[in-house]
Design a protein around this motif. Structure first.
Motif, PDB file in Angstrom:
ATOM      1  N   THR A  15       0.840  -1.182   0.000  1.00 27.15           N
ATOM      2  CA  THR A  15       0.000   0.000   0.000  1.00 27.15           C
ATOM      3  C   THR A  15       0.887   1.249   0.000  1.00 27.15           C
ATOM      4  O   THR A  15       0.486   2.303  -0.457  1.00 27.15           O
ATOM      5  CB  THR A  15      -0.901   0.014   1.252  1.00 27.15           C
ATOM      6  OG1 THR A  15      -0.082  -0.186   2.396  1.00 27.15           O
ATOM      7  CG2 THR A  15      -1.940  -1.088   1.172  1.00 27.15           C
ATOM      8  N   ASP A  16       2.032   1.055   0.514  1.00 29.91           N
ATOM      9  CA  ASP A  16       3.007   2.142   0.489  1.00 29.91           C
ATOM     10  C   ASP A  16       3.439   2.393  -0.947  1.00 29.91           C
ATOM     11  O   ASP A  16       3.804   1.463  -1.662  1.00 29.91           O
ATOM     12  CB  ASP A  16       4.216   1.742   1.335  1.00 29.91           C
ATOM     13  CG  ASP A  16       5.290   2.816   1.343  1.00 29.91           C
ATOM     14  OD1 ASP A  16       5.190   3.763   0.524  1.00 29.91           O
ATOM     15  OD2 ASP A  16       6.226   2.703   2.145  1.00 29.91           O
ATOM     16  N   PRO A  17       3.369   3.614  -1.344  1.00 28.81           N
ATOM     17  CA  PRO A  17       3.718   3.956  -2.728  1.00 28.81           C
ATOM     18  C   PRO A  17       5.119   3.487  -3.108  1.00 28.81           C
ATOM     19  O   PRO A  17       5.348   3.090  -4.248  1.00 28.81           O
ATOM     20  CB  PRO A  17       3.655   5.488  -2.741  1.00 28.81           C
ATOM     21  CG  PRO A  17       2.818   5.864  -1.590  1.00 28.81           C
ATOM     22  CD  PRO A  17       2.921   4.767  -0.577  1.00 28.81           C
ATOM     23  N   SER A  18       5.994   3.536  -2.203  1.00 30.78           N
ATOM     24  CA  SER A  18       7.343   3.156  -2.566  1.00 30.78           C
ATOM     25  C   SER A  18       7.766   1.866  -1.866  1.00 30.78           C
ATOM     26  O   SER A  18       8.906   1.710  -1.434  1.00 30.78           O
ATOM     27  CB  SER A  18       8.306   4.281  -2.236  1.00 30.78           C
ATOM     28  OG  SER A  18       8.108   4.710  -0.906  1.00 30.78           O
ATOM     29  N   TRP A  19       6.879   0.983  -1.814  1.00 25.70           N
ATOM     30  CA  TRP A  19       7.148  -0.264  -1.089  1.00 25.70           C
ATOM     31  C   TRP A  19       8.200  -1.131  -1.774  1.00 25.70           C
ATOM     32  O   TRP A  19       8.807  -1.984  -1.152  1.00 25.70           O
ATOM     33  CB  TRP A  19       5.853  -1.061  -0.934  1.00 25.70           C
ATOM     34  CG  TRP A  19       5.249  -1.527  -2.228  1.00 25.70           C
ATOM     35  CD1 TRP A  19       4.515  -0.779  -3.096  1.00 25.70           C
ATOM     36  CD2 TRP A  19       5.330  -2.842  -2.776  1.00 25.70           C
ATOM     37  NE1 TRP A  19       4.127  -1.546  -4.166  1.00 25.70           N
ATOM     38  CE2 TRP A  19       4.603  -2.819  -3.983  1.00 25.70           C
ATOM     39  CE3 TRP A  19       5.933  -4.038  -2.361  1.00 25.70           C
ATOM     40  CZ2 TRP A  19       4.473  -3.947  -4.797  1.00 25.70           C
ATOM     41  CZ3 TRP A  19       5.792  -5.160  -3.165  1.00 25.70           C
ATOM     42  CH2 TRP A  19       5.072  -5.112  -4.370  1.00 25.70           C
ATOM     43  N   LYS A  20       8.387  -0.893  -3.029  1.00 23.24           N
ATOM     44  CA  LYS A  20       9.328  -1.742  -3.737  1.00 23.24           C
ATOM     45  C   LYS A  20      10.774  -1.314  -3.503  1.00 23.24           C
ATOM     46  O   LYS A  20      11.704  -2.074  -3.745  1.00 23.24           O
ATOM     47  CB  LYS A  20       9.056  -1.697  -5.237  1.00 23.24           C
ATOM     48  CG  LYS A  20       7.736  -2.284  -5.627  1.00 23.24           C
ATOM     49  CD  LYS A  20       7.548  -2.130  -7.133  1.00 23.24           C
ATOM     50  CE  LYS A  20       6.182  -2.584  -7.565  1.00 23.24           C
ATOM     51  NZ  LYS A  20       5.942  -2.247  -8.984  1.00 23.24           N
ATOM     52  N   LYS A  21      10.871  -0.143  -3.072  1.00 21.80           N
ATOM     53  CA  LYS A  21      12.219   0.400  -2.996  1.00 21.80           C
ATOM     54  C   LYS A  21      13.159  -0.414  -2.124  1.00 21.80           C
ATOM     55  O   LYS A  21      14.306  -0.680  -2.518  1.00 21.80           O
ATOM     56  CB  LYS A  21      12.155   1.838  -2.494  1.00 21.80           C
ATOM     57  CG  LYS A  21      13.176   2.693  -3.181  1.00 21.80           C
ATOM     58  CD  LYS A  21      13.261   4.055  -2.552  1.00 21.80           C
ATOM     59  CE  LYS A  21      12.275   5.007  -3.187  1.00 21.80           C
ATOM     60  NZ  LYS A  21      12.320   6.345  -2.569  1.00 21.80           N
TER      61      LYS A  21
END
Length: 558
Positions: A523-529
């Motif tokens: 859900t975090d926009p930058s979760w992939k980072k």
DNA sequence: CAAAGACCTG
DNA sequence: CAGGTCTTTG
């Protein structure tokens, strides 16, 4: 910011596989024909020479590894899309007329052929001189075995449960590392074989001489044809078993968070179609140590060592031969040629496959395994003989990027997901780098990663929806569906056996995605980072063979 | 502010 | 895969 979370998820349905494509047909009939033809020639030459002096058992590992890739997986290959590279390279495009080069090269090459022949004759004489005095001394008794068993190399692929079952058709990589074989150079070491002859029988020597003459001429012819037609096709065959050797000694790096996965099942990634074969302990082999082969050392993002220790077992470090070969080819070529003869249809591939094991050998591989002393001798000796024709050795440095370069880049992706530009420069010696080229390559890898991560996320989500709960249950094995997808994308022609280190990384990535998603992090926009960050630290050293400029060319043609 | 990446689009 | 946009990072 916001665009990060949404889009990928949208297409994550398990149905959106990028499959169902056609093989990109790039081989012309002519190419095929000539290649086979030449292979056959080579085979004969080699057979003759070897037959003369060697005890038959000496150098053959015993099995003939059919390397003909005749049977491609009937599977769908990637979309056939024109490789549009060299064309629109904007600014720094030099649009040379290739056919011109060919024509001109033709006569020039012929002259050089003669030269070569002469020089080779000289060489033969040297060889004979070296032979005769020695033969009597040796007597018939002392034919010692000069070829240390090559079992070591073979064991790598033989012992792999996965290799065996999952990629029966992938046989491009049997031997140890090393990649390019040069017809030209190859003959020379063979010529040294007489040393092995047991007795000093005159007849033998005489016969040998004749055969040598013949063989050499043939070889030269072959080289010429090759060079004119398809210089480097099938020349290189990557031998991944060696990648590990390319680095210090850390054969077994296990990054934090990576652990052995001993789960008997690798559910999600094991497609239904996989039936564990009898005796093949499919899942229980720990991913971390799938083979006895060394893993790719995971190297911190450091500058790649330009040159690996020559002391490593792996002959691929025999750079000199490499350059040497480049020179020869360069000379013959004048510059890379792209000639396409129109010719007869393909011939039987039997003769080829029969002899392919040797045919696949590289000069420097031979040198270590079979010709310990002699090779270097001949090698060095012959060098000065050659060219009166000096040629700028790094001849075919081109400005644009060829499809071959792209292929190579993809293969490199198996080892490095985040190559630095300096690394790229090191591995594409035949490319004239400038800002555009560099950024284009960077862009390539960016695209590669994009695809990679998308797949990882997709399969991770699929696993979740399949009810998997433990990330350790996930792994990327050679028979996994995801493996197939990745291999298809980065290694269409099976030019290279996917290195185990890549499987490890892929597994890890998959698990990371799994964890993140199942923890609701997405859900975090930058979760992939965070995942990217982890993965970016796990690049391995890239095998030296890939550095060869020939490699790009070879890939280009195949 | 530039460079490196991720992301989107065609 | 190439182009373009937008972020992030240093």
């Amino acid at each position: 910011m916001e665009r990060e979370g949404s889009p990928p998820t949208a297409e994550l349905g398990r149905d959106s596989l990028p499959s169902g494509q056609l093989p990109s047909s790039s081989l012309t009939d002519a190419d095929w024909f000539w290649d086979e033809n030449i292979q056959a020639k080579r085979a004969r030459v080699e057979t003759i020479v070897r037959g003369m002096c060697l005890s038959p058992s000496a150098m053959l590992p015993g099995s003939e590894r059919a390397r003909e890739s005749s049977c491609y997986p009937g599977k769908s290959r990637e979309r056939k899309r024109k490789q549009s590279l060299p064309t629109h390279q904007g600014p720094q495009k030099s649009g040379p007329a290739w056919d011109h080069r060919l024509k001109k090269g033709g006569t020039r090459v012929k002259e050089q052929l003669h030269l070569l022949k002469q020089q080779l004759r000289h060489l033969q004489e040297h060889v004979l001189q070296a032979t005769e005095p020695r033969a009597p001394a040796q007597g018939s008794g002392g034919t010692e075995q000069r070829s240390p068993p090559r079992a070591k190399q073979r064991s790598n692929f033989l012992s792999s449960p996965w290799t065996v079952e999952s990629k029966p058709h992938q046989n491009s990589n049997k031997d140890i590392c090393g990649a390019v074989k040069s017809r030209t150079v190859e003959v020379q070491p063979q010529a040294e074989e007489p040393m092995l002859c047991p007795s000093g029988s005159q007849a033998l020597v005489e016969a040998l001489r004749k055969e040598l003459n013949r063989a050499v001429s043939q070889a030269v012819d072959s080289v010429l044809q090759q060079v004119l037609l398809g210089p480097l096709r099938h020349l290189t065959r990557q031998e991944p078993s060696c990648q590990g050797l390319a680095s210090e000694g850390r054969s077994h790096a296990s990054p934090p968070g990576r652990s052995a996965h001993k789960d008997p099942l690798a559910l999600t990634t094991l497609p239904r179609r996989v039936q564990p074969q009898a005796g093949v302990p499919l899942g229980n082999s720990s991913l971390a140590t799938p083979l006895d082969s060394p893993m790719c050392p995971v190297s911190p993002r450091t500058v790649p060592k330009p040159y690996q220790s020559p002391l490593a077992n792996c002959p691929l470090t025999a750079v000199p031969s490499h350059i040497w070969e480049n020179q020869i080819l360069s000379q013959l070529l004048g510059r890379g040629s792209d000639g396409h003869w129109s010719g007869s249809p393909p011939q039987d591939s039997l003769s080829q496959s029969r002899t392919s094991p040797e045919a696949t050998q590289q000069p420097w591989v031979l040198s270590q395994q079979q010709l310990p002393l002699s090779f270097t001798t001949v090698h060095l000796e012959s060098r000065p003989l050659l060219p009166s024709v000096k040629m700028e050795q790094a001849s075919h440095i081109q400005e644009g990027l060829s499809p071959g370069h792209l292929k190579k880049a993809k293969l490199m992706f198996f080892f490095a997901r985040y190559p630095s530009s300096s690394l790229l420069k090191a591995y594409f010696p035949d490319v004239q780098f400038n800002r555009c080229i560099t950024s284009q390559m960077i862009k390539w890898f960016s695209n590669f990663r994009e695809f990679y991560y998308i797949q990882m996320e997709k399969y991770a989500r699929q696993a979740i929806s399949d009810g998997v709960t433990n990330p350790k249950m996930l792994s990327v094995l050679r028979d996994s569906e995801i493996f197939r997808v990745l291999n298809t994308h980065y290694n269409k022609g099976n030019d290279l056996e996917v290195p185990d280190c890549f499987l490890e990384i892929a597994t890890l990535t998959l698990q990371e995605f799994f964890r993140a998603v199942s923890a609701g992090k997405d859900t975090d926009p930058s979760w992939k980072k965070p995942i990217y960050k982890i993965i970016s630290k796990l690049d391995s050293d890239i095998p030296e063979i890939l550095k060869s400029s020939n490699y790009s060319q070879e890939l280009f043609r195949s």
